[in-house]
Design an enzyme around this catalytic site. Structure first.
Site, short mmCIF file in Angstrom:
data_model
loop_
_atom_site.label_atom_id
_atom_site.label_comp_id
_atom_site.label_asym_id
_atom_site.label_seq_id
_atom_site.Cartn_x
_atom_site.Cartn_y
_atom_site.Cartn_z
N ASN A 13 0.85 -1.20 0.00
CA ASN A 13 0.00 0.00 0.00
C ASN A 13 0.88 1.25 0.00
OD1 ASN A 13 -2.41 -1.33 -0.04
ND2 ASN A 13 -3.10 -0.68 1.97
N HIS A 65 -12.46 5.91 0.77
CA HIS A 65 -11.94 7.18 0.26
C HIS A 65 -13.01 7.75 -0.67
CE1 HIS A 65 -9.43 10.23 -1.52
NE2 HIS A 65 -8.45 9.91 -0.70
N ARG A 100 -13.32 12.47 5.75
CA ARG A 100 -13.71 11.50 4.71
C ARG A 100 -15.03 10.80 4.94
NH1 ARG A 100 -7.88 8.84 3.54
NH2 ARG A 100 -7.10 10.79 2.72
N GLY A 106 0.46 12.25 1.05
CA GLY A 106 1.66 12.55 1.81
C GLY A 106 1.61 12.13 3.26
N GLU A 119 -5.26 18.56 3.38
CA GLU A 119 -6.24 17.51 3.09
C GLU A 119 -7.42 17.64 4.05
OE1 GLU A 119 -4.82 13.49 2.21
OE2 GLU A 119 -2.80 14.30 2.09
N HIS A 151 -10.66 1.91 1.36
CA HIS A 151 -9.32 2.51 1.31
C HIS A 151 -8.42 2.12 2.48
CE1 HIS A 151 -6.38 5.55 0.25
NE2 HIS A 151 -6.51 6.16 1.42
N ARG A 158 -9.93 7.71 10.45
CA ARG A 158 -8.54 8.20 10.35
C ARG A 158 -8.49 9.57 9.68
NH1 ARG A 158 -4.40 7.79 6.17
NH2 ARG A 158 -6.01 6.84 4.88
P1 FAD Z 1 1.95 -1.91 3.33
O1 FAD Z 1 2.65 -0.75 2.78
O2 FAD Z 1 0.70 -2.31 2.70
O3 FAD Z 1 2.95 -3.14 3.29
C1 FAD Z 1 2.50 -4.43 3.62
C2 FAD Z 1 3.54 -5.44 3.19
O4 FAD Z 1 3.23 -6.71 3.72
C3 FAD Z 1 3.64 -5.61 1.69
O5 FAD Z 1 5.00 -5.72 1.36
C4 FAD Z 1 2.95 -6.96 1.45
O6 FAD Z 1 3.38 -7.65 0.31
C5 FAD Z 1 3.34 -7.70 2.70
N1 FAD Z 1 2.47 -8.82 3.06
C6 FAD Z 1 1.13 -8.80 3.25
N2 FAD Z 1 0.70 -10.03 3.60
C7 FAD Z 1 1.79 -10.83 3.63
C8 FAD Z 1 1.99 -12.21 3.89
N3 FAD Z 1 0.99 -13.04 4.20
N4 FAD Z 1 3.25 -12.71 3.82
C9 FAD Z 1 4.28 -11.91 3.48
N5 FAD Z 1 4.15 -10.61 3.20
C10 FAD Z 1 2.91 -10.08 3.28
N6 FAD Z 1 -1.58 7.08 3.92
C11 FAD Z 1 -1.04 8.28 4.23
O7 FAD Z 1 -0.67 8.51 5.39
N7 FAD Z 1 -0.88 9.21 3.27
C12 FAD Z 1 -1.24 9.02 1.98
O8 FAD Z 1 -1.06 9.88 1.15
C13 FAD Z 1 -1.84 7.79 1.65
N8 FAD Z 1 -2.26 7.55 0.39
C14 FAD Z 1 -2.72 6.32 0.06
C15 FAD Z 1 -3.06 6.04 -1.26
C16 FAD Z 1 -3.46 4.77 -1.62
C17 FAD Z 1 -3.83 4.49 -3.06
C18 FAD Z 1 -3.52 3.74 -0.65
C19 FAD Z 1 -3.92 2.36 -1.02
C20 FAD Z 1 -3.22 4.02 0.67
C21 FAD Z 1 -2.82 5.30 1.04
N9 FAD Z 1 -2.48 5.59 2.35
C22 FAD Z 1 -1.96 6.81 2.66
C23 FAD Z 1 -2.48 4.56 3.38
C24 FAD Z 1 -1.03 4.07 3.55
O9 FAD Z 1 -0.43 3.97 2.29
C25 FAD Z 1 -0.97 2.72 4.23
O10 FAD Z 1 -1.76 2.70 5.37
C26 FAD Z 1 0.47 2.41 4.61
O11 FAD Z 1 1.29 2.50 3.48
C27 FAD Z 1 0.57 1.03 5.21
O12 FAD Z 1 1.91 0.70 5.36
P2 FAD Z 1 2.30 -0.70 5.95
O13 FAD Z 1 3.77 -0.78 5.97
O14 FAD Z 1 1.56 -0.94 7.20
O15 FAD Z 1 1.68 -1.75 4.89
C1 SIN Z 2 -4.92 10.76 -0.51
O1 SIN Z 2 -3.93 11.14 -1.11
O2 SIN Z 2 -6.04 11.23 -0.68
C2 SIN Z 2 -4.77 9.63 0.45
C3 SIN Z 2 -4.31 10.14 1.74
C4 SIN Z 2 -4.54 9.14 2.84
O3 SIN Z 2 -5.16 8.11 2.64
O4 SIN Z 2 -4.11 9.45 3.96
#
Ligand code: FAD
Ligand code: SIN
Length: 552
Positions: free
Chosen positions: A39, A235, A286, A46, A110, A347, A382
């Site tokens: 994700n 979202h 949101r 940001g 935002e 989202h 959130r």
């Molecule tokens: P992730 O980044 O999702 O990483 C999870 C990892 O775990 C991945 O590598 C995956 O392959 C691995 N994994 C999962 N299951 C398994 C398994 N069973 N075995 C091995 N590996 C596994 N948040 C913000 O604060 N600002 C933003 O601007 C924003 N924009 C966003 C836009 C989009 C399109 C999306 C989808 C989300 C956005 N978010 C934003 C939310 C934010 O990106 C996520 O909440 C955050 O990146 C989560 O990080 P994480 O490290 O917890 O998980």
């Molecule tokens: C967005 O860019 O609208 C996503 C931001 C977020 O999920 O925090």
């Protein structure tokens, strides 16, 4: 495999923690696809942090608490807010290139934020952060990343040959080596779940295919407390594509930062409507915006509403939102001239594995960080761009906690390594190997694979933005039946990625429905037509689910 620290997941939570833990021992990261696929890699808007003289911690705390609708843990909120600037500076130190103006960080806005405080890299923030973290890790010999390793289940008490004591403790995992098809045992002194969210439980989501809630389901099976799963954030603005591929749930996000820069929501007929729902109009939090869009679409019968960017100069659109500009152009829409058709999409999961302020779960030696968790930061909704921040801050907390433990142990054992080789060998010998006797590659697979679509349809139809008791009960009955079916199938089938993901999806869907049924009020992201008011007297606590130890 044996390691001091096992991190499951290579998003911002896993990678930022790996860099810190490598100063304390050998770090192994496993990830189920290519290392950048997460994700994190798709984050656009940001990272929220107080970096401007016109802003302060109290304002960021107040915005977060207001958005969370009475369910945030204020201590957790104060933690992420006050540590924000330090974590941003760490990202800059490892080479993250954030957008700047005259040498100063450019701060975006935002929904729900009372100040401009979103640090970003154009509209590709996540990609840039992921790049910088992976680049730093590639130079670190103490960190190994294993791609295409799928974590199946945590190794706990029930996997031990000789049981020791009563406390539930984690010893590592069983993981499917996707390339060989073999299930391997990975033994670790400390295990960290950083597997991200569960958007794939819905038909349309901004999340990539990896987001199947594996960590939440795995944690639940191992006895972790799972909290606040009813709060799924939709979202408000994903790109509406009539020709969306039936097999792919991922839809393209139109960042909230676009509304922060001046874009306005309108009906398909070109009429503004957000003033009817909130004084902050298109920049309300949101939950409010997504419900307003849902309502407008139901009233008009239109399959989407529109985002009008005419208040933003063309040159600024192309400079600050190049990715969105390019994507829409590829779909035949020039956003400097035409409105973008948008719809809400699943989202973010505000709930997850419950952790304390040190990132610890209720299972010994098991930690969790990032979207997979419920730390208390987000409450019932959130605040935009608080999740990347939360992941970094809580990964840092896990590092601090392990460092503290190591320092205390070091004093007791005069410097003995936190995970001596002998310890790990001993644990490994005491843990059962994976046993798939009696399982086969069954031909019933085609029947069961239809369940995946059905899970998504049930969740989208009955457990979406607006809910009621009758719909939830219907969803519960169907999901329970499917869960039983998939469980039976799982027991007699050789594991593969599709089956493992479906087992996790049905578990997470079930947890969302059960949590939603328990909350008979409307609060934040959980809106019940038959209980339309917030009820602080009866529902001001988190919803916590835990599997009974007999059925784990
Ligand atoms: P992730 O980044 O999702 O990483 C999870 C990892 O775990 C991945 O590598 C995956 O392959 C691995 N994994 C999962 N299951 C398994 C398994 N069973 N075995 C091995 N590996 C596994 N948040 C913000 O604060 N600002 C933003 O601007 C924003 N924009 C966003 C836009 C989009 C399109 C999306 C989808 C989300 C956005 N978010 C934003 C939310 C934010 O990106 C996520 O909440 C955050 O990146 C989560 O990080 P994480 O490290 O917890 O998980
Ligand atoms: C967005 O860019 O609208 C996503 C931001 C977020 O999920 O925090």
């Amino acid at each position: 495999m044996k390691t001091d620290f096992l991190i499951i997941g290579s998003g911002i939570a896993g990678l930022s923690l790996a860099i810190k833990l490598s100063s304390l021992g050998k770090v192994t990261i496993i990830t189920k696809k290519q290392k950048a696929e997460s994700n994190t890699n798709y984050a656009q808007g940001g990272i929220a942090a107080v970096m401007d003289v016109n802003d302060n911690f109290e304002l960021h705390v107040a915005d977060t608490l207001e958005c969370g609708a009475g369910l945030c843990n204020e201590k957790a909120v104060r933690k992420i807010v006050s540590e924000g600037p330090e974590r941003i500076n760490e990202l800059i130190e490892i080479g993250t290139r954030f957008s700047k103006n005259n040498g100063e960080l450019l701060l975006g806005k935002e929904g729900g934020h009372s100040r401009n405080r979103i640090i970003h890299a154009k509209d590709l923030t996540g990609k840039e952060v992921e790049r910088a973290l992976l680049s730093k890790i590639s130079k670190n010999k103490k960190i190994k990343i294993f791609e295409y390793y799928f974590a199946i289940d945590l190794l706990t008490y029930k996997n031990l040959k000789k049981k020791n004591g009563n406390r539930n403790k984690c010893y590592g995992i069983y993981a499917l080596n996707v390339k060989t098809g073999r299930v391997e045992k990975i033994i670790s002194r400390k295990t960290i779940i950083a597997t991200g969210g569960a958007g794939q439980v819905y038909l349309h989501t901004t999340n990539p295919a990896i987001a199947t809630g594996d960590g939440i389901a795995m944690g639940f099976r191992a006895g972790c407390e799972i909290a606040n799963m009813e709060f799924i954030q939709f979202h408000p603005t994903s790109f509406y594509d009539a020709a969306i591929d039936e097999n792919s749930s991922q839809v393209f996000l139109i960042s909230e930062a676009v509304r922060g820069a001046g874009a306005v929501l309108k009906t398909r007929a070109g009429r503004e409507f957000m003033h009817k729902y909130d004084k902050r109009k298109s920049l309300a939090p949101r939950d409010i915006v997504a419900r307003a869009i849902d309502n407008e679409m139901k009233k008009s019968g239109d399959p989407y509403v529109c985002l009008d960017l005419k208040n933003i100069p063309d040159e600024r659109i192309k400079r600050e939102f190049p990715n969105i500009y390019k994507y829409c152009l590829s779909k035949g829409i020039d956003i400097t001239k035409e409105m973008i058709p948008v719809v809400p999409a699943a989202h973010y999961s505000c709930g997850g594995i419950k952790t304390d302020l040190e990132g610890k779960t209720n299972v010994d030696d098991l930690y969790a960080s990032g979207e997979v968790t419920m730390t208390g930061v987000h409450g019932a909704n959130r605040l935009a761009s608080n999740s990347l921040l939360e992941a970094m801050v809580f990964s840092d907390a896990i590092y601090d906690s392990i460092l503290k433990e190591k320092t205390q142990e070091g004093k007791k054992n005069s410097g003995k390594n936190i995970a001596s080789k002998e310890d790990l060998d001993e644990i490994s010998n005491n843990v059962y190997d994976w046993n798939d006797d009696g399982t086969e590659n069954t031909e019933e697979w085609i029947l069961i694979s239809h369940n995946k679509k059905e899970i998504k349809e049930i969740m989208s139809d009955y457990v979406g933005i607006v809910r009621n008791t009758i719909r939830l009960e219907r969803a519960y009955r169907r999901m329970k039946m499917m869960r039983d079916e998939i469980r039976t199938f799982y027991k007699k089938t050789k594991v593969n990625v599709e089956l493992l993901e479906m087992r996790n999806l049905v578990t997470v869907a079930y947890l969302i429905i059960c949590s939603a049924m328990l909350r008979k009020e409307s609060r934040g992201l959980h809106y019940m037509l038959d209980y339309p008011k917030r009820d602080d007297k009866n529902f001001s606590e988190d919803t916590v689910l835990i599997k009974s130890s007999e059925s784990r």
